[in-house]
Write an enzyme that holds these catalytic residues in place. Structure first.
Site, PDB file in Angstrom:
ATOM      1  N   ILE A 280      21.414  13.365 -20.802  1.00  0.00           N
ATOM      2  CA  ILE A 280      20.065  13.498 -21.357  1.00  0.00           C
ATOM      3  C   ILE A 280      19.732  14.966 -21.612  1.00  0.00           C
ATOM      4  O   ILE A 280      19.189  15.315 -22.668  1.00  0.00           O
ATOM      5  CB  ILE A 280      19.022  12.817 -20.440  1.00  0.00           C
ATOM      6  CG1 ILE A 280      19.336  11.318 -20.322  1.00  0.00           C
ATOM      7  CG2 ILE A 280      17.603  13.028 -20.975  1.00  0.00           C
ATOM      8  CD1 ILE A 280      18.478  10.547 -19.332  1.00  0.00           C
TER       9      ILE A 280
ATOM     10  N   THR B 172      10.698  14.338 -17.497  1.00  0.00           N
ATOM     11  CA  THR B 172      11.032  12.953 -17.843  1.00  0.00           C
ATOM     12  C   THR B 172      12.022  12.396 -16.821  1.00  0.00           C
ATOM     13  O   THR B 172      12.614  11.342 -17.064  1.00  0.00           O
ATOM     14  CB  THR B 172      11.683  12.857 -19.241  1.00  0.00           C
ATOM     15  OG1 THR B 172      12.804  13.759 -19.269  1.00  0.00           O
ATOM     16  CG2 THR B 172      10.726  13.205 -20.348  1.00  0.00           C
ATOM     17  N   ALA B 173      12.208  13.126 -15.705  1.00  0.00           N
ATOM     18  CA  ALA B 173      13.242  12.718 -14.737  1.00  0.00           C
ATOM     19  C   ALA B 173      12.631  11.805 -13.667  1.00  0.00           C
ATOM     20  O   ALA B 173      12.637  10.583 -13.833  1.00  0.00           O
ATOM     21  CB  ALA B 173      13.891  13.959 -14.144  1.00  0.00           C
ATOM     22  N   ARG B 174      12.083  12.391 -12.620  1.00  0.00           N
ATOM     23  CA  ARG B 174      11.387  11.618 -11.597  1.00  0.00           C
ATOM     24  C   ARG B 174      10.220  12.451 -11.083  1.00  0.00           C
ATOM     25  O   ARG B 174      10.325  13.665 -10.897  1.00  0.00           O
ATOM     26  CB  ARG B 174      12.314  11.286 -10.429  1.00  0.00           C
ATOM     27  CG  ARG B 174      13.262  10.126 -10.682  1.00  0.00           C
ATOM     28  CD  ARG B 174      12.522   8.790 -10.869  1.00  0.00           C
ATOM     29  NE  ARG B 174      13.410   7.653 -11.060  1.00  0.00           N
ATOM     30  CZ  ARG B 174      13.780   7.175 -12.257  1.00  0.00           C
ATOM     31  NH1 ARG B 174      13.356   7.746 -13.372  1.00  0.00           N
ATOM     32  NH2 ARG B 174      14.571   6.117 -12.332  1.00  0.00           N
TER      33      ARG B 174
ATOM     34  N   ASP C 162       6.022  12.412 -18.032  1.00  0.00           N
ATOM     35  CA  ASP C 162       6.238  10.984 -18.282  1.00  0.00           C
ATOM     36  C   ASP C 162       6.460  10.242 -16.967  1.00  0.00           C
ATOM     37  O   ASP C 162       6.458   9.014 -16.946  1.00  0.00           O
ATOM     38  CB  ASP C 162       7.468  10.808 -19.190  1.00  0.00           C
ATOM     39  CG  ASP C 162       7.711   9.360 -19.590  1.00  0.00           C
ATOM     40  OD1 ASP C 162       6.734   8.692 -19.994  1.00  0.00           O
ATOM     41  OD2 ASP C 162       8.863   8.885 -19.496  1.00  0.00           O
TER      42      ASP C 162
ATOM     43  N   GLU D 215       4.055   6.454  -8.820  1.00  0.00           N
ATOM     44  CA  GLU D 215       3.660   5.669 -10.011  1.00  0.00           C
ATOM     45  C   GLU D 215       3.299   4.239  -9.611  1.00  0.00           C
ATOM     46  O   GLU D 215       3.991   3.670  -8.769  1.00  0.00           O
ATOM     47  CB  GLU D 215       4.833   5.559 -11.006  1.00  0.00           C
ATOM     48  CG  GLU D 215       5.256   6.860 -11.601  1.00  0.00           C
ATOM     49  CD  GLU D 215       6.535   6.730 -12.450  1.00  0.00           C
ATOM     50  OE1 GLU D 215       6.956   5.587 -12.762  1.00  0.00           O
ATOM     51  OE2 GLU D 215       7.109   7.756 -12.784  1.00  0.00           O
TER      52      GLU D 215
ATOM     53  N   HIS E  59       5.578   6.652 -18.015  1.00  0.00           N
ATOM     54  CA  HIS E  59       7.018   6.401 -17.837  1.00  0.00           C
ATOM     55  C   HIS E  59       7.592   5.586 -19.013  1.00  0.00           C
ATOM     56  O   HIS E  59       8.119   4.496 -18.828  1.00  0.00           O
ATOM     57  CB  HIS E  59       7.292   5.693 -16.500  1.00  0.00           C
ATOM     58  CG  HIS E  59       8.703   5.912 -16.001  1.00  0.00           C
ATOM     59  ND1 HIS E  59       9.025   5.965 -14.666  1.00  0.00           N
ATOM     60  CD2 HIS E  59       9.877   6.088 -16.672  1.00  0.00           C
ATOM     61  CE1 HIS E  59      10.328   6.148 -14.534  1.00  0.00           C
ATOM     62  NE2 HIS E  59      10.873   6.227 -15.741  1.00  0.00           N
TER      63      HIS E  59
ATOM     64  N   GLY F 194       9.970   6.831 -21.112  1.00  0.00           N
ATOM     65  CA  GLY F 194      11.200   7.472 -21.586  1.00  0.00           C
ATOM     66  C   GLY F 194      12.149   6.529 -22.313  1.00  0.00           C
ATOM     67  O   GLY F 194      12.655   6.841 -23.386  1.00  0.00           O
ATOM     68  N   SER F 195      12.397   5.383 -21.727  1.00  0.00           N
ATOM     69  CA  SER F 195      13.388   4.463 -22.321  1.00  0.00           C
ATOM     70  C   SER F 195      12.732   3.324 -23.100  1.00  0.00           C
ATOM     71  O   SER F 195      13.411   2.368 -23.497  1.00  0.00           O
ATOM     72  CB  SER F 195      14.265   3.882 -21.209  1.00  0.00           C
ATOM     73  OG  SER F 195      13.468   3.149 -20.292  1.00  0.00           O
TER      74      SER F 195
HETATM   75  C1  DGY Z   1      15.667   4.938 -15.637  1.00  0.00           C
HETATM   76  O1  DGY Z   1      16.386   4.080 -16.166  1.00  0.00           O
HETATM   77  O2  DGY Z   1      15.931   5.425 -14.545  1.00  0.00           O
HETATM   78  C2  DGY Z   1      14.486   5.387 -16.386  1.00  0.00           C
HETATM   79  O3  DGY Z   1      13.638   6.149 -15.624  1.00  0.00           O
HETATM   80  C3  DGY Z   1      13.748   4.217 -17.021  1.00  0.00           C
HETATM   81  O4  DGY Z   1      13.029   4.748 -18.098  1.00  0.00           O
END
Ligand code: DGY
Length: 320
Positions: free
Chosen positions: A158, A236-238, A262, A267, A285, A287-288
């Protein structure tokens, strides 16, 4: 007879359809987050469980999991919600879904970089509240992205995809990674062999490391102090990589110009101060969260399960 598969959350329609074709599915139809006990109840008699981000797959859960469950397939690349050591101790396989969410997550990181730099939340709020008075030369000036230095912590799939996109905005990429990338993957980015060495260069900083014992709480007041004044942080990680109180203090004092987030500790019950700060650009959240990526994640999780039940090597596993 089809193997019994417990699934803790609703999945995209095509993924659920494939799951039902192969497995006797026990689904959380309501889609509300399930407690540890509720997930355990769903798992009675199951051969496998498909879990998601935020499910409490901790040591207590693993200890109480029926012996019939041989694999936990996570609908995620991150596995910080799973106690991997407890799984290993019970010889339970843990599958995840790497690669397929790289592009979607990198796209969201760029959205956060741009949104934070260009004050997108404030601008959108003006439109939605009908409080935009007129075009004016000094109205809501943000900061330019082009030509700025972008620091990336964690130059895996990423991080590299973010660097590729940021180069399209003429950003100068600096990074820290446990191992330096080869020149063809580095593509001209500047490697720093320590985070402390990287931070002073980061006009923007994007986090792409997993949440581990080493990284939890890493972005604290001392870390932020090493960034240039007016820097922008993107995560965008954790969420738990960041100490919320320290980030919020830096956003209030102006030490940081803005943050694009994000992901959040705890959360969806995020620190409420984030909501009231004008200089945060916030997403839940996502991201995906594209249909293409969520389908691909679901199919990858099912590939892991199919391999397990066929007695084959599970393609994507994580271990402690
Ligand atoms: C994951 O897959 O770990 C992501 O945070 C989901 O968006």
């Amino acid at each position: 007879m089809k193997p019994v598969l417990a699934i803790t959350r609703r999945l995209p329609a095509d993924v659920e359809a494939r799951a039902r074709a192969t497995y006797d599915v026990r689904l959380n139809e309501g889609d509300a987050p399930l407690s540890r006990d509720d997930i355990l109840a769903l798992c009675q008699g199951a051969g496998a469980v498909l879990v998601s981000v935020g499910d409490p797959i901790d040591a207590q859960f693993i200890a109480a999991l029926p012996d019939t469950v041989g694999i936990i397939a996570s609908f995620s690349v991150g596995t910080d919600h799973i106690d991997l050591a407890a799984c290993a101790a019970r010889k339970i396989i843990v599958g995840n879904t790497p690669d397929v969410l790289t592009d979607a997550t990198a796209d969201i990181a760029l959205l956060l970089i741009l949104g934070a730099a260009r004050r997108a939340s404030e601008g959108e709020a003006e439109i939605r509240t009908a409080s935009w008075s007129s075009w004016r030369p000094t109205h809501m000036m943000g900061t330019q992205v082009s030509g700025k230095k972008l620091g990336i912590i964690g130059m895996g799939r990423i991080g590299q995809a973010v660097a590729k996109r940021a180069r399209g905005f003429d950003m100068d990429i600096h990074y820290y990674n446990r191992t330096r990338l080869s020149a063809d993957l580095e593509c001209g980015a500047t490697f720093h062999d320590s985070i402390d060495g990287l931070l002073p260069h980061c006009q923007f900083l994007s986090l792409h490391c997993p949440s581990t014992a080493q990284t939890k709480g890493m972005v604290d007041a001392g870390f932020i102090a090493k960034l240039p004044d007016g820097a922008i942080l993107v995560n965008t990680a954790r969420g738990d990589i960041v100490r919320d109180d320290d980030l919020i203090a830096a956003l209030k004092s102006g030490k940081l110009m803005a943050a694009g987030l994000d992901v959040f500790a705890g959360e969806p019950n995020i620190n409420p101060a984030y909501r009231t700060l004008p200089n945060t650009f916030l997403l839940p959240h996502l991201g995906s969260a594209t249909i293409e990526t969520r389908n691909a994640m679901g199919f990858r999780a099912l590939d892991n399960l199919d391999a397990f039940f066929a007695g084959k090597k599970v393609p994507f596993t994580v271990s402690a």
